[in-house]
Motif scaffolding. Structure first.
Motif, PDB file in Angstrom:
ATOM      1  N   LEU A 243       0.821  -1.215   0.000  1.00 27.72           N
ATOM      2  CA  LEU A 243       0.000   0.000   0.000  1.00 27.72           C
ATOM      3  C   LEU A 243       0.854   1.263   0.000  1.00 27.72           C
ATOM      4  CD1 LEU A 243      -2.832  -1.059   2.489  1.00 27.72           C
ATOM      5  CD2 LEU A 243      -3.072  -0.624   0.034  1.00 27.72           C
ATOM      6  N   THR A 244       1.946   1.282   0.765  1.00 27.57           N
ATOM      7  CA  THR A 244       2.810   2.469   0.745  1.00 27.57           C
ATOM      8  C   THR A 244       3.462   2.633  -0.628  1.00 27.57           C
ATOM      9  OG1 THR A 244       4.555   1.128   1.785  1.00 27.57           O
ATOM     10  CG2 THR A 244       3.273   2.573   3.225  1.00 27.57           C
ATOM     11  N   THR A 245       3.764   1.521  -1.278  1.00 28.77           N
ATOM     12  CA  THR A 245       4.274   1.607  -2.651  1.00 28.77           C
ATOM     13  C   THR A 245       3.239   2.253  -3.561  1.00 28.77           C
ATOM     14  OG1 THR A 245       5.648  -0.372  -2.365  1.00 28.77           O
ATOM     15  CG2 THR A 245       5.113   0.275  -4.627  1.00 28.77           C
ATOM     16  N   ALA A 358       5.020   6.072   8.396  1.00 24.44           N
ATOM     17  CA  ALA A 358       5.586   5.619   9.666  1.00 24.44           C
ATOM     18  C   ALA A 358       4.527   4.988  10.558  1.00 24.44           C
ATOM     19  CB  ALA A 358       6.252   6.794  10.389  1.00 24.44           C
ATOM     20  N   GLU A 359       3.320   5.544  10.543  1.00 27.91           N
ATOM     21  CA  GLU A 359       2.247   5.039  11.407  1.00 27.91           C
ATOM     22  C   GLU A 359       1.792   3.632  11.034  1.00 27.91           C
ATOM     23  OE1 GLU A 359      -0.038   9.200  12.603  1.00 27.91           O
ATOM     24  OE2 GLU A 359      -0.442   8.249  10.683  1.00 27.91           O
ATOM     25  N   MET A 360       2.056   3.201   9.834  1.00 27.96           N
ATOM     26  CA  MET A 360       1.565   1.902   9.387  1.00 27.96           C
ATOM     27  C   MET A 360       2.397   0.726   9.887  1.00 27.96           C
ATOM     28  SD  MET A 360       0.153   2.181   5.521  1.00 27.96           S
ATOM     29  CE  MET A 360      -0.359   3.734   4.811  1.00 27.96           C
ATOM     30  N   SER A 368      12.541  -0.072   8.134  1.00 26.12           N
ATOM     31  CA  SER A 368      12.549  -0.941   6.953  1.00 26.12           C
ATOM     32  C   SER A 368      11.248  -0.822   6.171  1.00 26.12           C
ATOM     33  CB  SER A 368      12.766  -2.400   7.371  1.00 26.12           C
ATOM     34  OG  SER A 368      14.029  -2.578   7.965  1.00 26.12           O
ATOM     35  N   GLY A 369      10.126  -0.880   6.864  1.00 25.76           N
ATOM     36  CA  GLY A 369       8.832  -0.864   6.182  1.00 25.76           C
ATOM     37  C   GLY A 369       8.555   0.442   5.471  1.00 25.76           C
ATOM     38  N   ALA A 370       8.732   1.560   6.179  1.00 25.69           N
ATOM     39  CA  ALA A 370       8.466   2.866   5.567  1.00 25.69           C
ATOM     40  C   ALA A 370       9.412   3.124   4.398  1.00 25.69           C
ATOM     41  CB  ALA A 370       8.594   3.966   6.615  1.00 25.69           C
ATOM     42  N   GLY A 377       8.201   2.491  -4.728  1.00 22.08           N
ATOM     43  CA  GLY A 377       7.342   3.393  -5.490  1.00 22.08           C
ATOM     44  C   GLY A 377       8.145   4.433  -6.243  1.00 22.08           C
ATOM     45  N   SER A 378       9.240   4.873  -5.641  1.00 15.99           N
ATOM     46  CA  SER A 378      10.099   5.861  -6.300  1.00 15.99           C
ATOM     47  C   SER A 378      10.683   5.307  -7.587  1.00 15.99           C
ATOM     48  CB  SER A 378      11.233   6.282  -5.359  1.00 15.99           C
ATOM     49  OG  SER A 378      10.725   6.908  -4.205  1.00 15.99           O
TER      50      SER A 378
END
Length: 433
Positions: A243-245, A358-360, A368-370, A377-378
């Protein structure tokens, strides 16, 4: 007699350090991007046609994005195990060193094919460093922040992007305006790259005074840090990484199409003497220092999702209006279209992004996750956008509508991600990140 002292690391000090550090990192990264559109195709790829030279220059630009996930993985591992601050210091030194070396790199006329080869190597180092930077700065600023103000404090990490772009574009604009075309191509463009060494020294003085957040320090003292953070985050939070991607796709795509590829498009349409593109980038970067935190503050009040959807849904129309404005040849219209695309549409996504990402994730794997979702995505969008856009413009016989259509696909994916992503900001006081 006992004395009390104020803690060295406060949310405000962390926010300031994040802004300064990321501004320097993005200055270096965007300086390369701006020089790609203005200089590198001529100096490092002169043996091919202008069109092929532009494509080759944008390919080296994309190479920097390709290194960003590697930087995210390595930095995420170290940041979740050793500490956020240590990794951020290393990232700043690596970025500054690579940028300074680009400033002294001979061109193709001096050392032949070795010149573009070394340029790519240094660009890869830049990409690795910026891949390490963002996640640590975002995590550090939000972990120190009060729960109800994470958007505001996280936005200082995001401010680094327009500040860095403003410094990079402004410095090249100033040098270009005060030198002849021959002098600019010969040595003038190198001055902003060499200035990176001084900026890094300033950034290190500020960053070395920080400490990790108590939450992470306690985790490390209790020996509860993840042994393999990247493996753990992919095992426990693969949906959040995906989702962040997705949330990153149209945001970074729009930014690079306007501020990097847009310079080339303006030059092709209006001639190399036109300063409309650089003027637009300088204006939107200056305004971004205010609009980015404004959108972030709004996200503290209404949640991250609502502002994000403004940008995800409105991006395609904003990009189309920018191309239409360039075709008119009016500098005023070009600047206004860029302001709409960046300060209204883009910043509504970028402002809340640090806090939302960060909140996820749990503190054990947060770096690592953020970082991973952000940098994947970048690469998929921002890194390839100028190269794909240049190719689509050729396929479209000089008309940009295939570019707009391709971007619309990214916008659909980001809209879907925004609708599906959890919005932990709706938790209030007393919650943990």
């Amino acid at each position: 007699m006992t004395t009390t002292t104020q803690p060295v690391t406060t949310p405000r000090r962390v926010a300031l350090a994040s802004a300064v550090g990321t501004a320097i990192e993005w200055y270096d990264f965007y300086l390369y991007a701006t020089a790609t559109a203005l200089v590198f195709n001529t100096l490092f790829f002169p043996s091919v046609s202008p069109t092929a030279g532009t494509l080759a220059a944008f390919a080296t630009y994309a190479a920097g994005f390709g290194a960003r996930p590697i930087g995210a993985v390595v930095a995420g591992h170290l940041g979740d195990r050793v500490g956020r601050k240590t990794v951020l210091v290393g990232a700043l030194v690596g970025m500054g060193g690579a940028t300074t070396l680009i400033g002294v790199l001979p061109g193709y006329a001096s050392i032949g094919a070795l010149a573009p080869t070394l340029l790519v190597v240094l660009r890869l180092v830049q990409g690795f460093a910026v891949g390490a930077e963002w996640g640590g700065a975002a995590v550090l600023s939000t972990e120190h922040a009060p729960p109800h103000r994470r958007g505001w404090y996280g936005s200082f990490t995001q401010i680094g992007s327009p500040a860095g772009m403003l410094l990079a574009t402004g410095s090249l604009f100033l040098v270009r305006a005060t030198t002849s075309d021959e002098a600019f191509l010969s040595w003038g463009w190198r001055i902003p790259f060499l200035a990176s060494a001084l900026l890094v020294a300033v950034g290190l003085v500020i960053r070395l005074r920080l400490e990790d957040a108590p939450e992470f320090v306690a985790l490390r003292q209790e020996r509860r840090v993840a042994r393999l953070p990247i493996v753990e985050v992919l095992r426990t939070a693969p949906r959040e990484v995906l989702l962040t991607t997705g949330l990153r796709l149209s945001q970074i795509g729009l930014y690079t199409l306007i501020t990097t590829y847009g310079l080339t498009y303006v030059t092709q349409k209006l001639g190399k003497a036109s300063s409309a593109g650089l003027t637009a980038v300088v204006v939107v970067s200056a305004l971004g220092l205010a609009t980015t935190p404004l959108w972030a503050v709004l996200s503290d009040r209404v949640g991250r999702r609502r502002p994000y959807l403004v940008g995800a849904i409105g991006g395609t129309a904003a990009l189309a209006l920018f191309f239409l404005a360039v075709d008119t040849g009016s500098t005023v219209l070009i600047v206004l279209a860029a302001v709409l695309a960046i300060n209204v549409v883009h910043d509504s996504m970028y402002g809340p992004q640090a806090a939302w990402f960060a909140e996820m994730f749990d503190v054990r794997v947060r770096y690592s996750g953020a970082s991973l979702g952000y940098q994947i995505g970048s690469v998929l969008s921002g890194g390839l956008a100028p190269l794909v856009a240049a190719s689509l413009l050729i396929a479209g016989n000089g008309r940009p509508w295939w570019i707009v259509l391709a971007y619309a696909g990214l916008a659909v994916l980001t809209t879907a991600a925004a609708l599906l992503a959890p919005d932990p900001s709706r938790r209030r006081e007393g919650s943990t990140v």
